[in-house]
Design an enzyme around this catalytic site. Structure first.
Site, PDB file in Angstrom:
ATOM      1  N   LYS A 153       0.792  -1.141  -0.005  1.00 17.51           N
ATOM      2  CA  LYS A 153      -0.121  -0.085   0.208  1.00 17.51           C
ATOM      3  C   LYS A 153       1.028   1.247  -0.094  1.00 17.51           C
ATOM      4  O   LYS A 153       0.719   2.149  -0.500  1.00 17.51           O
ATOM      5  CB  LYS A 153      -0.992  -0.017   1.358  1.00 17.51           C
ATOM      6  CG  LYS A 153      -2.164  -1.125   1.247  1.00 17.51           C
ATOM      7  CD  LYS A 153      -3.131  -0.902   2.113  1.00 17.51           C
ATOM      8  CE  LYS A 153      -3.129   0.062   3.181  1.00 17.51           C
ATOM      9  NZ  LYS A 153      -4.259   0.029   4.113  1.00 17.51           N
ATOM     10  N   ASP A 155      -7.636   3.016   5.273  1.00 17.79           N
ATOM     11  CA  ASP A 155      -8.413   1.959   5.543  1.00 17.79           C
ATOM     12  C   ASP A 155      -9.460   1.522   4.286  1.00 17.79           C
ATOM     13  O   ASP A 155      -9.861   2.465   3.591  1.00 17.79           O
ATOM     14  CB  ASP A 155      -9.442   1.904   6.790  1.00 17.79           C
ATOM     15  CG  ASP A 155      -9.745   0.486   7.031  1.00 17.79           C
ATOM     16  OD1 ASP A 155      -8.865  -0.176   7.690  1.00 17.79           O
ATOM     17  OD2 ASP A 155     -10.787   0.264   6.995  1.00 17.79           O
ATOM     18  N   GLY A 215      -2.864  -8.935  -2.440  1.00 26.98           N
ATOM     19  CA  GLY A 215      -4.219  -8.983  -2.005  1.00 26.98           C
ATOM     20  C   GLY A 215      -5.147  -9.491  -2.959  1.00 26.98           C
ATOM     21  O   GLY A 215      -4.862 -10.682  -3.678  1.00 26.98           O
ATOM     22  N   TYR A 216      -5.934  -8.825  -3.064  1.00 24.03           N
ATOM     23  CA  TYR A 216      -7.411  -9.216  -4.102  1.00 24.03           C
ATOM     24  C   TYR A 216      -7.094  -8.780  -5.447  1.00 24.03           C
ATOM     25  O   TYR A 216      -7.702  -8.913  -6.513  1.00 24.03           O
ATOM     26  CB  TYR A 216      -8.438  -8.685  -3.774  1.00 24.03           C
ATOM     27  CG  TYR A 216      -9.075  -9.181  -2.095  1.00 24.03           C
ATOM     28  CD1 TYR A 216      -9.547 -10.450  -2.094  1.00 24.03           C
ATOM     29  CD2 TYR A 216      -9.107  -8.220  -1.450  1.00 24.03           C
ATOM     30  CE1 TYR A 216      -9.931 -10.717  -0.959  1.00 24.03           C
ATOM     31  CE2 TYR A 216      -9.472  -8.395   0.065  1.00 24.03           C
ATOM     32  CZ  TYR A 216      -9.956  -9.871   0.270  1.00 24.03           C
ATOM     33  OH  TYR A 216     -10.425 -10.214   1.358  1.00 24.03           O
TER      34      TYR A 216
HETATM   35  P1  ITT Z   1      -2.796  -1.368   7.612  1.00 24.57           P
HETATM   36  O1  ITT Z   1      -3.935  -1.551   8.004  1.00 24.57           O
HETATM   37  O2  ITT Z   1      -1.729  -1.789   8.213  1.00 24.57           O
HETATM   38  O3  ITT Z   1      -2.591  -0.185   6.603  1.00 24.57           O
HETATM   39  P2  ITT Z   1      -3.702  -3.490   5.725  1.00 24.57           P
HETATM   40  O4  ITT Z   1      -3.158  -4.481   4.526  1.00 24.57           O
HETATM   41  O5  ITT Z   1      -4.526  -4.220   6.933  1.00 24.57           O
HETATM   42  O6  ITT Z   1      -2.621  -2.416   6.083  1.00 24.57           O
HETATM   43  P3  ITT Z   1      -6.486  -2.541   5.202  1.00 24.57           P
HETATM   44  O7  ITT Z   1      -7.045  -2.566   6.548  1.00 24.57           O
HETATM   45  O8  ITT Z   1      -6.694  -1.234   4.254  1.00 24.57           O
HETATM   46  O9  ITT Z   1      -4.682  -2.550   5.227  1.00 24.57           O
HETATM   47  O10 ITT Z   1      -6.786  -3.811   4.430  1.00 24.57           O
HETATM   48  C1  ITT Z   1      -7.506  -4.030   3.359  1.00 24.57           C
HETATM   49  C2  ITT Z   1      -7.251  -5.419   2.868  1.00 24.57           C
HETATM   50  O11 ITT Z   1      -7.936  -5.237   1.495  1.00 24.57           O
HETATM   51  C3  ITT Z   1      -6.020  -5.554   2.271  1.00 24.57           C
HETATM   52  O12 ITT Z   1      -4.785  -6.193   3.403  1.00 24.57           O
HETATM   53  C4  ITT Z   1      -5.726  -6.366   1.196  1.00 24.57           C
HETATM   54  O13 ITT Z   1      -5.889  -7.712   1.293  1.00 24.57           O
HETATM   55  C5  ITT Z   1      -7.009  -5.544   0.411  1.00 24.57           C
HETATM   56  N1  ITT Z   1      -6.707  -4.617  -0.552  1.00 24.57           N
HETATM   57  C6  ITT Z   1      -7.053  -3.249  -0.049  1.00 24.57           C
HETATM   58  N2  ITT Z   1      -6.552  -2.412  -1.356  1.00 24.57           N
HETATM   59  C7  ITT Z   1      -6.101  -3.527  -2.222  1.00 24.57           C
HETATM   60  C8  ITT Z   1      -5.682  -3.246  -3.394  1.00 24.57           C
HETATM   61  O14 ITT Z   1      -5.227  -1.992  -4.002  1.00 24.57           O
HETATM   62  N3  ITT Z   1      -5.216  -4.292  -4.172  1.00 24.57           N
HETATM   63  C9  ITT Z   1      -5.269  -5.540  -3.572  1.00 24.57           C
HETATM   64  N4  ITT Z   1      -5.815  -5.761  -2.277  1.00 24.57           N
HETATM   65  C10 ITT Z   1      -6.252  -4.670  -1.691  1.00 24.57           C
END
Ligand code: ITT
Length: 182
Positions: free
Chosen positions: A16, A69, A142-143
């Site tokens: 991110k 988030d 991620g996704y």
């Molecule tokens: P922080 O809270 O520490 O910043 P996190 O990975 O837990 O990190 P989020 O709570 O925002 O961050 O998590 C949302 C999840 O959604 C993330 O872990 C991914 O699995 C997914 N996600 C969000 N944006 C994404 C993207 O651009 N591409 C792929 N997966 C994504």
């Protein structure tokens, strides 16, 4: 000499940060990284979660920060996993999501970016709508391998311009407009 930054992205997720940095670079904003697991309350509202994360980050580092988030909201699953995206990815993952989906594949990614310093707390939102692919395609985090944004045929993982159209890009663009004129 170590570079000093005016603004830091606080997250446990290096992917991110890399994306946010590259997006803010394009708006002329230099973004540092502070790696940290922030407090995540349980809530249906990304904004409420983001605000608590931002306050936690600011209280830890006492510097101007942004946090994000976000999550993936699948239409036929009434927005699941939404605010629980991080947990669901760690448990059932992309394979589990693909197994859950039979017909309707519409989905959207949402990003909430929250800025916090000693005087201001401000949130910005970006959305990217699209659908869930039949199978995983491309090597992304991620996704990304299962999300196909509207108007293209490739997943986020296969696209080389994800950072020009993503939910994160849109939220950070709104943030940049505000931050640069603040
Ligand atoms: P922080 O809270 O520490 O910043 P996190 O990975 O837990 O990190 P989020 O709570 O925002 O961050 O998590 C949302 C999840 O959604 C993330 O872990 C991914 O699995 C997914 N996600 C969000 N944006 C994404 C993207 O651009 N591409 C792929 N997966 C994504």
């Amino acid at each position: 000499m170590r570079k000093s930054f005016d603004l830091f992205f606080v997250s446990s997720n290096n992917h991110k940060y890399q994306e946010a940095k590259s997006i803010l670079d394009s708006f002329g904003i230099d973004l540092g990284f502070l790696k940290s697991n922030l407090e995540e309350i349980q809530s249906d509202s990304l904004r409420d979660i983001a605000v608590v994360k931002a306050q936690d980050a600011f209280s830890k580092f006492k510097r101007p920060i942004v946090i994000e988030d976000g999550g993936l909201f699948i239409n036929s699953l009434d927005g699941f996993p939404g605010p629980y995206s991080s947990y669901v990815f760690k448990t059932i993952g992309n394979k589990g999501i693909l197994n859950l989906l039979k017909k309707s594949r519409g989905a959207k990614f949402v990003s909430v970016i929250t800025f916090c310093d000693d005087a201001t707390l401000q949130s910005f939102e970006g959305k990217s709508s699209g659908k869930i692919s039949e199978i995983q395609k491309g090597k992304g985090w991620g996704y990304d391998p299962i999300f196909i944004p509207d108007n293209v045929t490739k997943t986020f993982a296969e696209l080389n311009n994800k950072n020009k159209l993503s939910h994160r890009y849109k939220a950070l663009k709104e943030f940049s407009k505000w931050y640069l004129h603040k």
